[in-house]
Write a protein that holds these residues in place. Sequence first.
Motif, mmCIF file in Angstrom:
data_model
loop_
_atom_site.group_PDB
_atom_site.id
_atom_site.type_symbol
_atom_site.label_atom_id
_atom_site.label_comp_id
_atom_site.label_asym_id
_atom_site.label_seq_id
_atom_site.Cartn_x
_atom_site.Cartn_y
_atom_site.Cartn_z
ATOM 1 N N UNK A 165 0.822 -1.210 0.000
ATOM 2 C CA UNK A 165 0.000 0.000 0.000
ATOM 3 C C UNK A 165 0.858 1.262 0.000
ATOM 4 N N UNK A 166 1.987 1.219 0.690
ATOM 5 C CA UNK A 166 2.869 2.393 0.663
ATOM 6 C C UNK A 166 3.329 2.678 -0.758
ATOM 7 N N UNK A 167 3.581 1.590 -1.480
ATOM 8 C CA UNK A 167 3.968 1.770 -2.875
ATOM 9 C C UNK A 167 2.785 2.309 -3.659
ATOM 10 N N UNK A 168 1.584 1.734 -3.433
ATOM 11 C CA UNK A 168 0.404 2.161 -4.184
ATOM 12 C C UNK A 168 0.073 3.625 -3.933
ATOM 13 N N UNK A 169 0.264 4.062 -2.694
ATOM 14 C CA UNK A 169 -0.150 5.419 -2.341
ATOM 15 C C UNK A 169 1.011 6.399 -2.278
ATOM 16 N N UNK A 170 2.138 5.969 -2.758
ATOM 17 C CA UNK A 170 3.256 6.897 -2.938
ATOM 18 C C UNK A 170 3.900 7.393 -1.661
ATOM 19 N N UNK A 171 3.954 6.522 -0.649
ATOM 20 C CA UNK A 171 4.647 6.955 0.564
ATOM 21 C C UNK A 171 6.066 6.444 0.552
ATOM 22 N N UNK A 172 7.012 7.317 0.616
ATOM 23 C CA UNK A 172 8.382 6.828 0.696
ATOM 24 C C UNK A 172 9.137 7.450 1.846
ATOM 25 N N UNK A 173 8.640 8.572 2.334
ATOM 26 C CA UNK A 173 9.314 9.193 3.474
ATOM 27 C C UNK A 173 8.359 9.338 4.634
ATOM 28 N N UNK A 174 8.902 9.307 5.825
ATOM 29 C CA UNK A 174 8.053 9.483 6.988
ATOM 30 C C UNK A 174 8.288 10.864 7.586
ATOM 31 N N UNK A 175 7.191 11.479 8.004
ATOM 32 C CA UNK A 175 7.316 12.782 8.665
ATOM 33 C C UNK A 175 7.433 12.631 10.176
ATOM 34 N N UNK A 176 7.517 11.398 10.635
ATOM 35 C CA UNK A 176 7.578 11.166 12.079
ATOM 36 C C UNK A 176 8.948 11.562 12.590
ATOM 37 N N UNK A 177 8.986 12.564 13.426
ATOM 38 C CA UNK A 177 10.282 13.043 13.895
ATOM 39 C C UNK A 177 10.531 12.792 15.358
ATOM 40 N N UNK A 178 9.719 11.931 15.956
ATOM 41 C CA UNK A 178 9.895 11.681 17.394
ATOM 42 C C UNK A 178 10.610 10.344 17.577
ATOM 43 N N UNK A 179 10.732 9.932 18.810
ATOM 44 C CA UNK A 179 11.364 8.637 19.067
ATOM 45 C C UNK A 179 10.347 7.520 18.927
ATOM 46 N N UNK A 180 10.679 6.533 18.141
ATOM 47 C CA UNK A 180 9.782 5.399 17.984
ATOM 48 C C UNK A 180 9.696 4.643 19.307
ATOM 49 N N UNK A 181 8.504 4.166 19.612
ATOM 50 C CA UNK A 181 8.339 3.360 20.822
ATOM 51 C C UNK A 181 9.010 2.011 20.606
ATOM 52 N N UNK A 182 9.886 1.618 21.521
ATOM 53 C CA UNK A 182 10.539 0.326 21.388
ATOM 54 C C UNK A 182 9.690 -0.735 22.054
ATOM 55 N N UNK A 183 9.525 -1.845 21.381
ATOM 56 C CA UNK A 183 8.744 -2.931 21.952
ATOM 57 C C UNK A 183 9.465 -4.256 21.741
ATOM 58 N N UNK A 184 8.930 -5.256 22.378
ATOM 59 C CA UNK A 184 9.459 -6.614 22.271
ATOM 60 C C UNK A 184 9.412 -7.085 20.819
ATOM 61 N N UNK A 185 10.523 -7.604 20.315
ATOM 62 C CA UNK A 185 10.555 -8.022 18.911
ATOM 63 C C UNK A 185 10.577 -9.542 18.736
ATOM 64 N N UNK A 186 10.806 -10.250 19.811
ATOM 65 C CA UNK A 186 10.897 -11.706 19.680
ATOM 66 C C UNK A 186 10.034 -12.368 20.735
ATOM 67 N N UNK A 187 8.804 -11.945 20.819
ATOM 68 C CA UNK A 187 7.920 -12.490 21.847
ATOM 69 C C UNK A 187 7.335 -13.797 21.355
ATOM 70 N N UNK A 188 7.598 -14.866 22.089
ATOM 71 C CA UNK A 188 7.151 -16.182 21.646
ATOM 72 C C UNK A 188 5.698 -16.378 22.033
ATOM 73 N N UNK A 189 4.849 -16.542 21.042
ATOM 74 C CA UNK A 189 3.435 -16.772 21.347
ATOM 75 C C UNK A 189 3.028 -18.224 21.137
ATOM 76 N N UNK A 190 3.910 -19.005 20.566
ATOM 77 C CA UNK A 190 3.601 -20.421 20.349
ATOM 78 C C UNK A 190 4.885 -21.136 20.037
#
Lengths: 494, 159, 411
Positions: free
Chosen positions: A112-137
């Motif tokens: 969808x980003x490609x379809x709607x022409x998004x290539x840059x982000x205007x987000x200039x704050x700190x991204x929230x860090x979250x768990x990236x390897x949470x085992x759910x199964x």
Amino acid sequence: MAKIEIDGRTVEAADGSTVLAAAERAGISIPHFCHHPNLAPEGTCRMCVVEIAGAVKLEPSCATIVREGMKIVTASPRIADARRSVLELLLADHPIDCPICDKAGECRLQDYCRDYGLSESAFGENKTRREKLFRIGDRLLLDRERCVLCTRCVRFLRDVAKTGELGVFERGGRTEIGIFEGIPVSDGYSGNLVDLCPVGAITDTAFRFKTRTWFLEPKPSVCPYCARGCLVDVDIHPGFARHPETGGILRVRPRPDATPAGPWICDIGRYAWIETESRRVRRIVWNKEDREAVLSGDRAFALLGARLRALAETGKGDRLTLVLHSGLTNEEWTDVAEFLGEFAGRPRVRIADPVEDDGDGFLRTSERTPNRRGAAASGVEILPFHPEDDCPHTDLLIVFAGIRGHLDFLERCRPAWSGIAAKALVSPVLTAADRDFDFVFPCAIPYEKSGSYINCDGRRLEFSAVRPAPDEVKAEGEILRLLRAEVRRTAEGR
Amino acid sequence: MTAPFTEDLRGRIADIVARYPERRAALLPVLHLVQKERGFIGPEDEIAVARVCGLRPVEVREALTFYTMFRRRPAGRHVLQVCTNLSCTLRGGERILDHIRMTLGIEPGRTTPDGRITLVEVECLGACDHGPCLMIDDVLHGELTGDKVEALLREISRP
Amino acid sequence: MSEKNLTRFFATAAPRALEDYLRTGGYEAARKALSSMTPAAVMEEVKGANLRGRGGAGFPAGVKWGFVPKSGEGPRYLCVNADEGEPGTFKDRYLLAHDPHLLLEGIILAGYAVGIRRAFVYIRGEYEELARRLEEAVSEAASRGLLGENILGSGYSLSVCVHRGAGAYICGEETALLESLEGFRGQPRLKPPFPAAVGLFGKPTVINNVETLTNLPGIVLHGAEWFLGLGKLGDGGTRLYGVSGSVVRPGVYELRVGARLRDIIFTHAGGMLPGRILKAVIPGGMSSTILGPDEIDVAMDCESLAAAGSMMGSAGIIVIDDSVPMLTVLDRITKFYAHESCGQCTPCRVGTSWIRKVVQRMMSGERRPDDLDTLVRLAGMMKGRTFCPFGDAAAGPVLGLIEKFRSELEG
């Protein structure tokens, strides 16, 4: 039916259908994350919004029921702006993982980003860090940074698999998906979560980092692990030119039309091939005395064919016992019949299938083979294999072990068949019983076969081989045809 | 290992469940009750509550983590909830909070080392005309001044 | 001039005992309705009075009642919205604290009109003491045949169950309230279907605010005309205007609908605190658009406030003086909505937290030239685009604040 107008075209829509479904049927695809045709409408991702004449706001097409005379616009600058906003917001906290994310190439967010022409982000704050390897199964990892909270996973487990292990915790910007400790997603239908997840938040440890999706060629087939006959795509990597060993089956997934119940397969259908592939028999083995020799196909078939010929010519066909299984295709049963026709005395044709269980109340049937009905309809007289009864009357035993390996079954038979003079095993996988047999022929797995099954609903399902069987490996039907040719050859030659 | 529910507690829970046409609707009142008894709601309580309400434990956790009044960890003997919304801020609420932070030596979200007081920032308590406000447990205190806060803190800091 | 209707007895000891309530005409409206009016007649009277909801949305109660199917099997429910969470709002607290029987009588009238036999009062979790009082009032009333089975010997029965929330502003939204009552996360539901058709436990349900219901006894006793006459054309009755912030006498003021905001602040609430000058007023609870000092001559009724670009909302008036930086106001507002967003839809979940991050950074002193434009853009992504009106509530104040106080915020 209701007559509605979509993007200027008048179409008929079924009463009670949603705008999104009506659009799909009219050939118009509306982008979405939280919507899924087999789940109840959610309306929270706000990607599928459309303009409806008379409505002040943009409406979620997945949750709006059609009415007679409704006028809908699915694409406009206003809609594009709204969708671009959704994408931009999702990208705000989304990690820039594309280079290492398994979903790349199959990811709705990317597409969808490609379809709607998004290539840059205007987000200039700190991204929230979250768990990236949470085992759910057992096999499933959740990356909470990638998660777009479409809740498809939660809803699938709750409403389709009816196990409901996943939940939505916290609220607002802290919302996250999780489990109750000690109650992870159970084996059953867990693999469907990977397909369902529109981004790379839920990944499969069996597939993680194995390949890039755009190298894979999906080849349609039919799942051979029970009688449901779910339609699958077997994703084949063709192998890189200078590293052909990279080629092979990398993934099995349900096709969009997998089952009448939806695009699902059970975890056995999705993952059992992995173990099979890791234990493949690739060469024809001849166990002479205590030595193991590898034979060429010609030699092996000639040797076994000689023994078969001996029985045929002396009218002792009834001393031949064939142990088959219900994984054979309808076409292979024809090969069985024709093979049997070479013997005046009637060979024993026996079936040894994996023991039935209770099924799982959803897709997986209690029968653990795909084509019992085909076997029954084949016209070949078949009885269940009873080693104690059948082996004493056997001089030549040929056992066709299916993909389930039948380890238990083979173990039980060993004492009974130890006295048989000549034995051949046709198996796709290595087993502990290999050494009992004079010949071990490598067998193709069902995906390497072309043919058809009759499933539990009586439907005839046809499929083609997803790839040729490797090396000396042949399908059961082909082996029988070659053996029959051996039996016939010398007779004709005479 | 938390103690199982006492018979009295189970009786009170059953009374609550009986009030609703569907068992699940008893979830919030039951969680309130359990928290009142235990001081917080731990994983074993979640499992027990799930059973009583005909739910899966994960569904209990979904509600538990959504609603801010429920605690998943033990709190101090007293919970001090200070409103930091607009009307209270306009009446000096920030200064009151600072005062409390400095007196207790803890940040909001924390409990004093002696286990007496847990300090929490909350949104509007619905008593804006008495701001700045705070609640100590279930009692509302308004028109706070430095002195009044001192007195309240002394009161709840007593052994 | 103030018109003491709902707050007539606020000066007496709280809560009013049942005896006291009865002595001053309490439960007379219930008696009248149950003995001499049909349910339809009660509904007509309330429709005629055009009683607008006092929770925040201002939707006419009688019209809402009318959406409940007239016939049909099975139970229907009344949910009383006592989840008062809109910042700047405390009127329902007063009603619950002082006159719980007034609410109960209103509940009986609403229940009777719509054919409801079970009512749930969803009261915010923090009002624990008030919930206890209400439960006591329910028991009291039931023991006197004023609630429960066969009320006043009329054959009409209604049971009332008090149910506490647990700290979620969003549960003040009708469908989120229903979800919460049913034991789920308080996430708003898709509409349609509307609660009048499919509500609590899937049954037809009416949801009314506490103050709305307390107006019913008066309407039934004195009639729709009387009610309409108290206010402005179409927007009748009195409202409990709550005033808080930098004023001498914060509190609840019952006035005819349409009282001027300036009068409420300077006459009734005693004007600004000494030495302070009025800089801004939020007229209808935090979710309404802020007004500047030159906008406070507006009449406090739904139409006039809408025309002024704001809204009546919960009539929670927050007065801001010149000693308060607008950035602080922006900070409190954005903190609230980020904390209270339920999180289910993209624009609100991400919008409120992204906005919050920007404002927190601004508060820390790290400013960027395009910060205000970013906030306007983000609020624009939420406004009109979220699953429920919370998104508008989160966006409107931000947009209003920046529009009217940009130069101060830029400073």
